[in-house]
Design a protein around this motif. Sequence first.
Motif, short mmCIF file in Angstrom:
data_model
loop_
_atom_site.label_atom_id
_atom_site.label_comp_id
_atom_site.label_asym_id
_atom_site.label_seq_id
_atom_site.Cartn_x
_atom_site.Cartn_y
_atom_site.Cartn_z
N ARG A 1 0.85 -1.16 -0.04
CA ARG A 1 -0.05 -0.02 -0.14
C ARG A 1 1.01 1.22 -0.01
NH1 ARG A 1 -4.40 0.10 4.48
NH2 ARG A 1 -4.88 1.72 3.50
N TYR A 2 2.01 1.16 0.73
CA TYR A 2 2.93 2.51 0.80
C TYR A 2 3.52 2.59 -0.61
CZ TYR A 2 6.42 5.65 2.62
OH TYR A 2 7.09 6.77 2.78
N LEU A 3 4.01 1.39 -1.01
CA LEU A 3 4.78 1.63 -2.41
C LEU A 3 3.47 2.21 -3.66
CD1 LEU A 3 6.55 -1.76 -2.52
CD2 LEU A 3 7.61 0.57 -1.76
N ILE A 4 2.44 1.73 -3.65
CA ILE A 4 1.31 2.05 -4.54
C ILE A 4 1.17 3.88 -4.33
CG2 ILE A 4 -1.07 2.00 -5.12
CD1 ILE A 4 -0.79 -1.06 -4.46
N GLY A 5 1.08 3.80 -2.82
CA GLY A 5 0.52 5.36 -2.61
C GLY A 5 1.52 6.52 -3.07
N ASN A 6 2.94 6.18 -3.45
CA ASN A 6 3.93 7.12 -3.65
C ASN A 6 4.54 6.70 -4.93
OD1 ASN A 6 5.11 8.61 -1.14
ND2 ASN A 6 4.57 6.46 -0.30
N LEU A 7 3.43 6.39 -5.92
CA LEU A 7 3.80 6.24 -7.37
C LEU A 7 2.64 6.75 -8.29
CD1 LEU A 7 5.19 2.58 -7.45
CD2 LEU A 7 6.36 4.41 -7.83
N ALA A 8 1.83 7.64 -7.69
CA ALA A 8 0.77 8.04 -8.40
C ALA A 8 1.00 9.15 -9.38
CB ALA A 8 -0.33 9.01 -7.26
N TYR B 1 14.93 1.58 4.13
CA TYR B 1 14.98 2.19 2.96
C TYR B 1 13.85 3.01 2.97
CZ TYR B 1 14.99 3.71 -1.98
OH TYR B 1 15.11 4.34 -3.19
N LEU B 2 12.51 2.54 3.17
CA LEU B 2 11.33 3.50 3.31
C LEU B 2 11.38 4.25 4.34
CD1 LEU B 2 8.51 0.95 2.44
CD2 LEU B 2 9.87 2.48 1.00
N ASP B 3 12.13 3.86 5.40
CA ASP B 3 12.08 5.02 6.53
C ASP B 3 13.09 6.16 6.34
OD1 ASP B 3 11.62 5.69 9.21
OD2 ASP B 3 13.26 4.67 10.03
N VAL B 4 14.07 5.80 5.58
CA VAL B 4 14.80 7.06 5.20
C VAL B 4 14.49 7.81 4.01
CG1 VAL B 4 17.22 7.21 4.11
CG2 VAL B 4 17.16 5.55 6.10
N ALA B 5 13.59 7.05 3.10
CA ALA B 5 12.88 7.83 1.91
C ALA B 5 11.84 8.80 2.35
CB ALA B 5 12.71 6.69 1.08
N LYS B 6 11.41 8.45 3.20
CA LYS B 6 10.12 9.59 3.47
C LYS B 6 10.78 10.89 3.29
CE LYS B 6 8.19 6.46 6.77
NZ LYS B 6 7.74 6.30 8.25
N ASP B 7 11.56 11.44 3.59
CA ASP B 7 12.01 12.79 3.60
C ASP B 7 12.10 13.17 2.26
OD1 ASP B 7 13.20 15.32 4.61
OD2 ASP B 7 14.96 14.66 3.43
N ARG B 8 12.81 12.73 1.25
CA ARG B 8 12.75 13.04 -0.19
C ARG B 8 11.44 12.80 -0.81
NH1 ARG B 8 16.56 8.63 -3.68
NH2 ARG B 8 16.51 7.10 -1.83
N LEU B 9 10.54 11.70 -0.44
CA LEU B 9 9.18 11.31 -0.88
C LEU B 9 8.28 12.63 -0.63
CD1 LEU B 9 9.05 7.58 -0.62
CD2 LEU B 9 9.09 8.84 -2.64
N TYR B 10 8.43 13.06 0.71
CA TYR B 10 7.33 13.96 1.26
C TYR B 10 7.59 15.41 1.02
CZ TYR B 10 5.43 9.74 3.46
OH TYR B 10 4.97 8.64 3.86
N THR B 11 9.20 15.85 1.09
CA THR B 11 9.46 17.19 1.07
C THR B 11 9.88 17.56 -0.23
OG1 THR B 11 11.75 16.75 1.86
CG2 THR B 11 9.91 16.94 3.63
N ARG C 1 13.61 12.71 -5.53
CA ARG C 1 12.14 12.06 -5.42
C ARG C 1 12.07 11.08 -6.50
NH1 ARG C 1 6.82 13.29 -7.38
NH2 ARG C 1 5.28 12.17 -5.92
N ARG C 2 12.47 11.34 -7.82
CA ARG C 2 12.03 10.50 -8.80
C ARG C 2 13.01 9.17 -8.99
NH1 ARG C 2 7.18 11.56 -10.39
NH2 ARG C 2 6.89 13.77 -11.39
N ARG D 1 23.73 11.93 7.45
CA ARG D 1 22.70 12.62 8.14
C ARG D 1 21.39 12.04 7.60
NH1 ARG D 1 23.72 18.53 8.69
NH2 ARG D 1 23.65 18.43 6.60
N THR D 2 21.28 11.86 6.65
CA THR D 2 20.14 11.38 5.96
C THR D 2 19.76 9.73 6.11
OG1 THR D 2 20.11 12.72 3.85
CG2 THR D 2 18.65 10.83 3.63
#
Length: 453
Positions: A217-224, A288-298, A306-307, A434-435
């Motif tokens: 669900r998380y993967l799908i939600g970030n590929l819109a 990976y997803l824990d670290v990726a939240k920053d670049r996906l959301y901000t 992000r891409r 840091r990331t």
Amino acid sequence: ISGRGDWCISRQRSWGVPIPVFYDRETGNEVLLNQDTLTHIQSIIAEQGCDAWWKLDEVDLLPESYKAEAHKWKKGTDTMDVWFDSGSSWAGVAKGRDELAYPADVYLEGSDQHRGWFQSSLLTSVAANGQAPYKAVLTHGFVLDEKGFKMSKSLGNVISPMMMIEGGNNKKQQPAYGIDPLRLWVASVDYSGDVCIGDNIMKQTFESYRKLRNTARYLIGNLADYVPDGQEGSNAVPYDDLPSLDKWMLGRLSSTLREVNESYDEYQFYRAMQALLRFTSADLSNFYLDVAKDRLYTSAFDDARRRSCQTVLHACLEGLTKAIAPILPHMAEDIWQNIPYDKSTQSVFEGGMNSKLTEFEEYAGEQWDTILELRDDINKVLEIARTDKLVGASLDASVHIYAPEEVKKHLIGFDSDENILHPPVKTNGVDDLRTVLMISQVHLVDSPDDVSE
């Protein structure tokens, strides 16, 4: 088989598959059994069934060339050993149907059939055709209750599969798990021995199922807004342009998928599920997803950070969906139908695994292993600091790291800017201590004293 005696295939039973032989009515010594009689009887049974042997007289059972002497012959009353019946099923099923093949790919049964069906099938096929009726034999143990006892109505410990799927009258005490979680339990146990099942075991299995589903669900939600490579307007990032973290993640994905495919080929389904659960939990969700939240959301929509992350999420989503499909078909199809971009097939079961997903090489494995170990060590120290109420969130902390040179060499290229800058100067903003450590400041120091100070 080497220690087995001769096999008497006749039985004196009141019902069964008849042995189509005729005996001399007077002496009982002379036997009539040849290709003509067999072919004629075969045609009769094909039309009327086995009972025709018992219902018809000898004159009707004998071919035209023997009808004149029907009074001389008496049909036999012996039946085939039932193991001969089942042991010759390869002829009527695998060899007798156009959609199947002989020898069969695999014979599947319980471990008690080593001296039963597996042997009788082997004996009849080798005797008739000089080859085994199967390419492989797969045996499994028995299902026991949660405490390891054999299921018995008298003990009241029989567990119904339908109860696990549909639940009982009281759904709180006997929840409906559905078919996929039950399939997941079957695939996650080592069937070569006896296996146990019960409420607690199914609860644990369902938790694994839920984690897989939530990750999807998380993967799908970030590929819109993602457009895969090869489609018009693609915003996928080429592999050579990906940050080290993303290349490492694709390498871990391919390694996992190769292990899964190999496990499927060897019928070791529990190994496949262990690899998938380990990857989705440890590598993907927890890191990976824990670290990726920053670049996906901000990050801005078309920000390269992000891409590049979406490019990896797309590969993970399709790879995992294809990998779980044989075990969790309903979940896999549900995921596939909710993928937001144009897909190559309408169903997850149309077409196999995209070979490209299994071909990414392991990337900077030693370096990322070092960083992950460092991350674990820092999280342990942070937990102590939280207990002592020194920090709250990890971003409240500044970390000073001293490491031996053989370790430090893996960290130098990830050294962060002193302060948060946009765009960053020292790194690409992804391959950044840091990331990946999720800390506000990280300092690499030259001695243990510098850490204490």
